[in-house]
Design a protein around this motif. Structure first.
Motif, PDB file in Angstrom:
ATOM      1  N   ASP A  47      40.637  44.125  38.303  1.00  0.00           N
ATOM      2  CA  ASP A  47      40.478  43.162  39.398  1.00  0.00           C
ATOM      3  C   ASP A  47      39.643  43.717  40.538  1.00  0.00           C
ATOM      4  O   ASP A  47      38.808  43.011  41.099  1.00  0.00           O
ATOM      5  CB  ASP A  47      41.837  42.726  39.942  1.00  0.00           C
ATOM      6  CG  ASP A  47      42.557  41.762  39.024  1.00  0.00           C
ATOM      7  OD1 ASP A  47      41.878  41.011  38.293  1.00  0.00           O
ATOM      8  OD2 ASP A  47      43.796  41.758  39.047  1.00  0.00           O
ATOM      9  N   ASP A  48      39.867  44.981  40.903  1.00  0.00           N
ATOM     10  CA  ASP A  48      39.120  45.544  42.026  1.00  0.00           C
ATOM     11  C   ASP A  48      37.623  45.606  41.728  1.00  0.00           C
ATOM     12  O   ASP A  48      36.803  45.409  42.609  1.00  0.00           O
ATOM     13  CB  ASP A  48      39.680  46.902  42.450  1.00  0.00           C
ATOM     14  CG  ASP A  48      39.760  47.915  41.320  1.00  0.00           C
ATOM     15  OD1 ASP A  48      39.872  47.520  40.143  1.00  0.00           O
ATOM     16  OD2 ASP A  48      39.735  49.129  41.619  1.00  0.00           O
ATOM     17  N   ARG A  51      36.275  41.913  42.082  1.00  0.00           N
ATOM     18  CA  ARG A  51      36.144  41.536  43.503  1.00  0.00           C
ATOM     19  C   ARG A  51      34.975  42.269  44.158  1.00  0.00           C
ATOM     20  O   ARG A  51      34.194  41.676  44.884  1.00  0.00           O
ATOM     21  CB  ARG A  51      37.439  41.835  44.250  1.00  0.00           C
ATOM     22  CG  ARG A  51      38.520  40.801  44.037  1.00  0.00           C
ATOM     23  CD  ARG A  51      39.682  40.989  44.995  1.00  0.00           C
ATOM     24  NE  ARG A  51      40.253  42.321  44.951  1.00  0.00           N
ATOM     25  CZ  ARG A  51      41.190  42.734  44.084  1.00  0.00           C
ATOM     26  NH1 ARG A  51      41.677  41.895  43.199  1.00  0.00           N
ATOM     27  NH2 ARG A  51      41.661  43.960  44.115  1.00  0.00           N
ATOM     28  N   ARG A  52      34.876  43.551  43.899  1.00  0.00           N
ATOM     29  CA  ARG A  52      33.835  44.356  44.534  1.00  0.00           C
ATOM     30  C   ARG A  52      32.436  43.847  44.214  1.00  0.00           C
ATOM     31  O   ARG A  52      31.561  43.794  45.068  1.00  0.00           O
ATOM     32  CB  ARG A  52      33.963  45.809  44.094  1.00  0.00           C
ATOM     33  CG  ARG A  52      32.926  46.716  44.688  1.00  0.00           C
ATOM     34  CD  ARG A  52      33.148  48.144  44.300  1.00  0.00           C
ATOM     35  NE  ARG A  52      32.117  48.974  44.860  1.00  0.00           N
ATOM     36  CZ  ARG A  52      32.067  50.269  44.728  1.00  0.00           C
ATOM     37  NH1 ARG A  52      33.012  50.898  44.050  1.00  0.00           N
ATOM     38  NH2 ARG A  52      31.102  50.969  45.260  1.00  0.00           N
TER      39      ARG A  52
END
Length: 74
Positions: A47-48, A51-52
């Motif tokens: 997920d990170d 998003r990034r």
């Protein structure tokens, strides 16, 4: 707290194994996070990372000599 005491942590997302974190036995507690390919080759990006880099729908894959690249679809 518990995850810091074990050598391997598995994360499940949407009912599938998505990442594994492996920790070395050394005193510095080094850890390396891996994305997991399932039996048919699917990969869940963390997920990170999504998003990034603003990825949500589709990406292009490139087959380079020593790695697989994940690029924007545009």
């Amino acid at each position: 707290m518990v995850s810091g005491q074990v050598r391997r942590t598995v994360r499940i997302r949407d009912g599938r194994t998505s990442t594994k974190t492996l920790r070395g036995g050394g005193p510095d507690g080094d850890a390396e996070k891996f994305a997991v390919l399932d039996r048919v080759g699917r990969l869940q990006l963390p997920d990170d990372h999504l998003r990034r880099y603003g990825r949500r729908h589709r990406v292009r894959l490139t087959a380079d000599d020593d790695h697989i690249g994940v690029r924007p679809d545009a």
